[in-house]
Design a protein around this motif. Structure first.
Motif, short mmCIF file in Angstrom:
data_model
loop_
_atom_site.label_atom_id
_atom_site.label_comp_id
_atom_site.label_asym_id
_atom_site.label_seq_id
_atom_site.Cartn_x
_atom_site.Cartn_y
_atom_site.Cartn_z
N UNK A 53 0.79 -1.22 0.00
CA UNK A 53 0.00 0.00 0.00
C UNK A 53 0.82 1.27 0.00
N UNK A 54 2.08 1.16 0.40
CA UNK A 54 2.95 2.34 0.41
C UNK A 54 3.37 2.76 -0.99
N UNK A 55 3.31 1.83 -1.93
CA UNK A 55 3.81 2.08 -3.28
C UNK A 55 5.30 1.83 -3.43
N UNK A 56 5.95 1.34 -2.36
CA UNK A 56 7.41 1.19 -2.39
C UNK A 56 7.87 -0.20 -1.97
N UNK A 57 6.97 -1.17 -1.92
CA UNK A 57 7.34 -2.50 -1.42
C UNK A 57 8.40 -3.18 -2.27
N UNK A 58 8.42 -2.87 -3.55
CA UNK A 58 9.39 -3.54 -4.42
C UNK A 58 10.83 -3.13 -4.11
N UNK A 59 11.00 -2.09 -3.32
CA UNK A 59 12.34 -1.63 -2.97
C UNK A 59 12.85 -2.24 -1.66
N UNK A 60 12.03 -3.06 -1.01
CA UNK A 60 12.49 -3.74 0.20
C UNK A 60 13.62 -4.71 -0.12
N UNK A 61 14.45 -4.96 0.86
CA UNK A 61 15.49 -5.99 0.77
C UNK A 61 15.30 -6.92 1.97
N UNK A 62 14.32 -7.82 1.89
CA UNK A 62 13.99 -8.65 3.06
C UNK A 62 15.16 -9.46 3.60
N UNK A 63 16.12 -9.80 2.75
CA UNK A 63 17.25 -10.58 3.23
C UNK A 63 18.02 -9.85 4.32
N UNK A 64 17.93 -8.53 4.34
CA UNK A 64 18.60 -7.77 5.39
C UNK A 64 18.04 -8.10 6.77
#
Length: 218
Positions: A126-137
């Motif tokens: 919903x933020x519009x920015x989820x694709x920029x996450x780096x979950x591995x961090x």
């Protein structure tokens, strides 16, 4: 030639109550640094994207000391975009301050002094920015760190729930779900958490409850 002293571009510094995380309600000095590479659609500090003055780190420290409070919140924008933020954090913890650094989920925070806590804001769809996450961090979370998800709707909740499960966040770190102000009903999100027995805390932005959603400098 003599080396230039390290500097930071600073948007504002003021005393406040910490509004989020497990430290909500604690008096602290807020240091808001300028600049952000994300554009979350509900951002409440977009003024920090460009406004600010360049100050030497020592000047920032002097201003913090002047407020005579034991804790410091370093936020933004995205504070880890500036290369001397880790230096400021180290200097603060060396002086005995309790320090929190609010950061997004795609900048490496584990290089910060381990005596400081990172409050990691993982972006939901919903933020519009989820694709920029780096979950591995998230595998680098340290004992003092905490994680936050801002929730706008059921899709955001399911996204957060999956990450909490995939990375065992509830079993090893304090994790918060925060409803988008004016958009996600507090009681609805609370009901989802309880129904699923989700190992997370409901977090409501205390500063907005006290002062309203638009007031700056609080």
């Amino acid at each position: 030639m003599p080396l230039k002293p390290p500097t930071l571009v600073v948007n504002e510094i003021y005393p406040c109550l910490q509004g989020e995380s497990s430290y909500a309600g604690c008096p602290c000095v807020l240091v808001r640094l300028t600049g952000c590479h994300l554009r979350c659609r509900w951002c409440d500090s977009a003024y920090s994207f460009y406004e600010g003055e360049r100050l030497e780190v020592e000047t920032v420290l002097e201003r913090i000391r002047g407020h005579n409070l034991p804790s410091v919140l370093v936020t933004g924008g995205e504070p880890l975009l500036q290369k001397h933020t880790p230096l400021l954090v180290q200097r603060l913890v060396d002086e005995g301050y309790r320090v929190w650094v609010e950061t997004s989920g795609n900048r490496p925070w584990h290089t910060l002094d381990e005596r400081a806590a990172a409050i990691v804001d993982i972006k939901c769809p919903g933020s519009g920015e989820a694709e920029k996450n780096c979950p591995e961090l998230l595998r680098h979370l340290r004992p003092l760190d905490e994680v936050k998800f801002v929730i706008a709707d059921r899709a955001d909740y399911e996204y957060a729930r999956q990450i909490i499960e995939d990375y065992d966040l509830g079993g090893r770190i304090i994790t918060h779900l925060s409803p988008v102000w004016g958009e996600m009903a507090f009681d609805e999100l609370a009901g989802w958490i309880l129904k699923d027995r989700l190992p997370a805390r409901l977090q409501i932005q205390m500063h907005k409850v006290i002062y309203g959603k638009d007031l700056r400098g609080v």
